[in-house]
Design a protein around this motif. Sequence first.
Motif, mmCIF file in Angstrom:
data_model
loop_
_atom_site.group_PDB
_atom_site.id
_atom_site.type_symbol
_atom_site.label_atom_id
_atom_site.label_comp_id
_atom_site.label_asym_id
_atom_site.label_seq_id
_atom_site.Cartn_x
_atom_site.Cartn_y
_atom_site.Cartn_z
ATOM 1 N N THR A 91 0.847 -1.189 0.000
ATOM 2 C CA THR A 91 0.000 0.000 0.000
ATOM 3 C C THR A 91 0.883 1.239 0.000
ATOM 4 O O THR A 91 1.876 1.295 0.742
ATOM 5 C CB THR A 91 -0.922 0.035 1.240
ATOM 6 O OG1 THR A 91 -1.776 -1.102 1.218
ATOM 7 C CG2 THR A 91 -1.779 1.275 1.246
ATOM 8 N N ALA A 149 -4.688 6.675 -0.983
ATOM 9 C CA ALA A 149 -4.132 5.387 -0.571
ATOM 10 C C ALA A 149 -4.222 4.481 -1.782
ATOM 11 O O ALA A 149 -5.279 4.394 -2.418
ATOM 12 C CB ALA A 149 -4.906 4.810 0.601
ATOM 13 N N ARG A 151 -3.280 0.639 -3.560
ATOM 14 C CA ARG A 151 -2.841 -0.754 -3.423
ATOM 15 C C ARG A 151 -2.518 -1.305 -4.806
ATOM 16 O O ARG A 151 -3.359 -1.268 -5.709
ATOM 17 C CB ARG A 151 -3.930 -1.608 -2.760
ATOM 18 C CG ARG A 151 -3.459 -3.031 -2.438
ATOM 19 C CD ARG A 151 -4.565 -3.872 -1.811
ATOM 20 N NE ARG A 151 -5.050 -3.318 -0.565
ATOM 21 C CZ ARG A 151 -4.437 -3.441 0.609
ATOM 22 N NH1 ARG A 151 -3.292 -4.083 0.681
ATOM 23 N NH2 ARG A 151 -4.960 -2.917 1.701
#
Length: 231
Positions: A91, A149, A151
């Motif tokens: 992440t 964020a 991923r």
Amino acid sequence: MIIRILYEDNHLLVVEKPVNLPVQADDSGDEDLLTLLKADLKERHQKPGNVYLGLVHRLDRPVGGVLVFAKTSKAASRLSDVLRKREMERTYLAVVRGSLGDGGLLEHHLWKDTKKNKVHAVKPSHPEGKKAILHYETIERKDGMSLLAIRLHTGRSHQIRVQMAASGAPLYGDQKYGQHVNRPGQQIALWAHTLSFPHPTTKEILKFESTPPFEHPWSIWKQVGAEALTM
């Protein structure tokens, strides 16, 4: 240079990579993380001869954050297999110019021009294009920028930087893929925030976290990193 060690055992070394330090030696001739860590291991453990330290994955030179190395060839092989099977979860935190949606999946096909060390988003029909997928969530928007964020589902070269730019939201400070909105000297705002994977021998799931320095543009958000853990 002091490198922050997040975890170490007989098989692994997990560190916080400083910004603007290459992971391994390159044409610049500058000191690199791999060489520095080998020298540190040799000194701390008083090891004779050459020290083995396997490079499992990389971060771009201007990017900081959590990174794992293998201390044995067996651990390196098993971690490479974990990476190949997509069992290593990564992440990132990023500050981008402008705004995307609240969250979603971004999918592009990327082609790397190795002569210029630059990656381009290309049509799916491109013979050398490789599929790149990431998931993002917008944590907050402020001052014409967004804190994300991210991923990774794939691990392509410059993937986050190129996919963000191709989506109309280049990373703050990225001179290569956002030179039209960034000024020379600005530090790229991309940070390897969390890393999770099964231990190469015990199979225990290990998770590590690193947060960016409280400097602009990260300092715009008082709780950098906290929300990303809920992703």
